[in-house]
Design a protein around this motif. Structure first.
Motif, PDB file in Angstrom:
ATOM      1  N   LEU A   1       0.772  -1.420  -0.185  1.00 33.93           N
ATOM      2  CA  LEU A   1      -0.080  -0.341   0.419  1.00 33.93           C
ATOM      3  C   LEU A   1       0.764   1.319   0.255  1.00 33.93           C
ATOM      4  N   MET A   2       1.792   1.333   0.725  1.00 36.33           N
ATOM      5  CA  MET A   2       3.011   2.603   0.729  1.00 36.33           C
ATOM      6  C   MET A   2       3.520   2.895  -0.449  1.00 36.33           C
ATOM      7  N   LEU A   3       3.826   1.575  -1.132  1.00 39.80           N
ATOM      8  CA  LEU A   3       4.807   1.424  -2.647  1.00 39.80           C
ATOM      9  C   LEU A   3       3.304   2.227  -3.719  1.00 39.80           C
ATOM     10  N   ALA A   4       2.773   1.425  -3.734  1.00 42.23           N
ATOM     11  CA  ALA A   4       1.114   2.060  -4.087  1.00 42.23           C
ATOM     12  C   ALA A   4       1.486   3.276  -4.704  1.00 42.23           C
ATOM     13  N   GLY A   5       1.272   3.634  -3.507  1.00 44.18           N
ATOM     14  CA  GLY A   5       0.831   5.226  -2.885  1.00 44.18           C
ATOM     15  C   GLY A   5       2.146   6.173  -2.825  1.00 44.18           C
ATOM     16  N   ILE A   6       3.354   5.890  -2.474  1.00 44.88           N
ATOM     17  CA  ILE A   6       4.093   6.889  -3.118  1.00 44.88           C
ATOM     18  C   ILE A   6       4.381   6.739  -4.667  1.00 44.88           C
ATOM     19  N   PHE A   7       4.785   5.454  -4.901  1.00 49.54           N
ATOM     20  CA  PHE A   7       3.934   6.325  -6.823  1.00 49.54           C
ATOM     21  C   PHE A   7       3.054   6.356  -7.162  1.00 49.54           C
ATOM     22  N   LEU A   8       2.469   6.434  -7.131  1.00 44.11           N
ATOM     23  CA  LEU A   8       0.873   7.342  -7.314  1.00 44.11           C
ATOM     24  C   LEU A   8       1.548   8.681  -7.045  1.00 44.11           C
ATOM     25  N   GLY A   9       2.197   9.124  -6.337  1.00 42.75           N
ATOM     26  CA  GLY A   9       2.153  10.241  -5.702  1.00 42.75           C
ATOM     27  C   GLY A   9       2.896  10.953  -7.280  1.00 42.75           C
ATOM     28  N   ILE A  10       4.403  10.271  -6.790  1.00 40.96           N
ATOM     29  CA  ILE A  10       5.108  10.522  -7.889  1.00 40.96           C
ATOM     30  C   ILE A  10       5.080  10.517  -9.523  1.00 40.96           C
ATOM     31  N   TYR A  11       3.673   9.698 -10.357  1.00 46.25           N
ATOM     32  CA  TYR A  11       2.955   9.709 -10.943  1.00 46.25           C
ATOM     33  C   TYR A  11       1.941  11.454 -11.151  1.00 46.25           C
ATOM     34  N   THR A  12       1.670  11.192 -10.306  1.00 50.31           N
ATOM     35  CA  THR A  12       0.419  12.648 -10.374  1.00 50.31           C
ATOM     36  C   THR A  12       1.531  14.079 -10.705  1.00 50.31           C
ATOM     37  N   SER A  13       2.830  13.594 -10.443  1.00 47.79           N
ATOM     38  CA  SER A  13       3.616  15.077  -9.674  1.00 47.79           C
ATOM     39  C   SER A  13       4.397  14.756 -11.325  1.00 47.79           C
ATOM     40  N   ALA A  14       4.443  13.939 -11.731  1.00 45.24           N
ATOM     41  CA  ALA A  14       5.455  13.516 -13.209  1.00 45.24           C
ATOM     42  C   ALA A  14       4.887  14.311 -13.853  1.00 45.24           C
ATOM     43  N   LYS A  15       3.304  14.432 -14.111  1.00 50.27           N
ATOM     44  CA  LYS A  15       2.640  15.341 -15.583  1.00 50.27           C
ATOM     45  C   LYS A  15       3.340  17.206 -15.216  1.00 50.27           C
ATOM     46  N   TYR A  16       4.199  17.356 -14.656  1.00 49.39           N
ATOM     47  CA  TYR A  16       4.588  18.818 -14.952  1.00 49.39           C
ATOM     48  C   TYR A  16       5.512  18.687 -14.631  1.00 49.39           C
ATOM     49  N   TRP A  17       6.634  17.770 -15.074  1.00 49.12           N
ATOM     50  CA  TRP A  17       8.037  17.648 -15.367  1.00 49.12           C
ATOM     51  C   TRP A  17       8.333  17.975 -16.673  1.00 49.12           C
ATOM     52  N   ASN A  18      10.077  18.379 -16.960  1.00 47.43           N
ATOM     53  CA  ASN A  18       9.948  18.465 -18.437  1.00 47.43           C
ATOM     54  C   ASN A  18      10.073  17.317 -18.523  1.00 47.43           C
ATOM     55  N   ILE A  19      10.204  17.377 -20.274  1.00 48.17           N
ATOM     56  CA  ILE A  19      11.227  16.326 -21.106  1.00 48.17           C
ATOM     57  C   ILE A  19      11.985  15.619 -20.377  1.00 48.17           C
ATOM     58  N   SER A  20      13.494  16.507 -20.396  1.00 45.37           N
ATOM     59  CA  SER A  20      14.569  15.605 -20.026  1.00 45.37           C
ATOM     60  C   SER A  20      14.683  15.167 -18.674  1.00 45.37           C
ATOM     61  N   TYR A  21      13.996  15.580 -17.859  1.00 45.67           N
ATOM     62  CA  TYR A  21      14.140  14.698 -16.555  1.00 45.67           C
ATOM     63  C   TYR A  21      13.303  13.768 -16.272  1.00 45.67           C
ATOM     64  N   THR A  22      11.834  13.072 -17.272  1.00 45.29           N
ATOM     65  CA  THR A  22      11.186  12.689 -17.269  1.00 45.29           C
ATOM     66  C   THR A  22      11.960  11.258 -17.729  1.00 45.29           C
ATOM     67  N   THR A  23      12.070  11.804 -19.237  1.00 48.18           N
ATOM     68  CA  THR A  23      13.474  10.851 -19.238  1.00 48.18           C
ATOM     69  C   THR A  23      14.590  10.481 -19.057  1.00 48.18           C
ATOM     70  N   GLY A  24      15.125  11.050 -18.286  1.00 46.13           N
ATOM     71  CA  GLY A  24      16.221  10.561 -16.769  1.00 46.13           C
ATOM     72  C   GLY A  24      15.761   9.284 -15.584  1.00 46.13           C
ATOM     73  N   PHE A  25      14.780   9.847 -15.384  1.00 43.84           N
ATOM     74  CA  PHE A  25      14.015   9.079 -14.345  1.00 43.84           C
ATOM     75  C   PHE A  25      13.398   7.913 -15.024  1.00 43.84           C
ATOM     76  N   VAL A  26      12.904   7.876 -16.304  1.00 44.69           N
ATOM     77  CA  VAL A  26      11.504   6.414 -16.875  1.00 44.69           C
ATOM     78  C   VAL A  26      13.435   5.643 -17.312  1.00 44.69           C
ATOM     79  N   LEU A  27      14.526   6.023 -17.884  1.00 43.39           N
ATOM     80  CA  LEU A  27      15.834   5.129 -18.585  1.00 43.39           C
ATOM     81  C   LEU A  27      15.807   4.529 -16.816  1.00 43.39           C
ATOM     82  N   SER A  28      16.936   5.650 -16.670  1.00 42.34           N
ATOM     83  CA  SER A  28      17.555   4.949 -15.577  1.00 42.34           C
ATOM     84  C   SER A  28      16.185   3.805 -13.995  1.00 42.34           C
ATOM     85  N   GLY A  29      15.551   4.718 -13.818  1.00 41.45           N
ATOM     86  CA  GLY A  29      13.863   3.675 -13.298  1.00 41.45           C
ATOM     87  C   GLY A  29      13.855   2.050 -14.497  1.00 41.45           C
ATOM     88  N   ILE A  30      13.882   2.493 -15.549  1.00 45.36           N
ATOM     89  CA  ILE A  30      13.793   0.952 -15.892  1.00 45.36           C
ATOM     90  C   ILE A  30      14.752   0.348 -15.371  1.00 45.36           C
TER      91      ILE A  30
END
Length: 124
Positions: free
Chosen positions: A46-75
């Motif tokens: 539950l805590m993990l899902a809540g944290i990831f949901l919070g990150i996802y909702t804030s990621a809508k306002y991230w710029n493309i380079s920040y999002t790209t770095g997060f997604v590629l390194s996260g994968i």
């Protein structure tokens, strides 16, 4: 303050995906000792899902380079992570947590595709 860069996104992915937040880990250990491993595993999910949901909702306002770095390194990091939480709770909860992480990163990748405008190119 300058806009966040791709390397800032990599750092955030390391903090959020590769290393479980220390607070979550401590709470899970505490609950396991006083309530039991099953409840600790459910609280972890539950805590993990809540944290990831919070990150996802804030990621809508991230710029493309920040999002790209997060997604590629996260994968990359999700496949490298040792899953230390499975040493505290039952490995099934660790596996479910990894699946939640994979779904989260898939959603982040779709958000990146949408932000970069590739979704319009793919529709044609």
């Amino acid at each position: 303050m300058p806009a966040p860069t791709g390397s800032d996104g990599v750092g955030r992915a390391i903090q959020e995906v590769f290393v479980p937040p220390v607070g979550v880990f401590m709470i899970v250990v505490f609950i396991k000792e006083f309530v039991g491993p099953v409840v600790a595993g459910l609280v972890y999910l539950l805590m993990l899902a809540g944290i990831f949901l919070g990150i996802y909702t804030s990621a809508k306002y991230w710029n493309i380079s920040y999002t790209t770095g997060f997604v590629l390194s996260g994968i990359v990091l999700i496949w490298m992570s040792p899953g230390i939480i499975s040493t505290v709770i039952h490995p099934v909860f660790g596996l479910l947590g990894t699946l939640i992480g994979i779904v989260f990163l898939g959603g982040m990748a779709l958000l990146l595709i949408e932000k970069s405008g590739l979704d319009d190119m793919l529709k044609r």
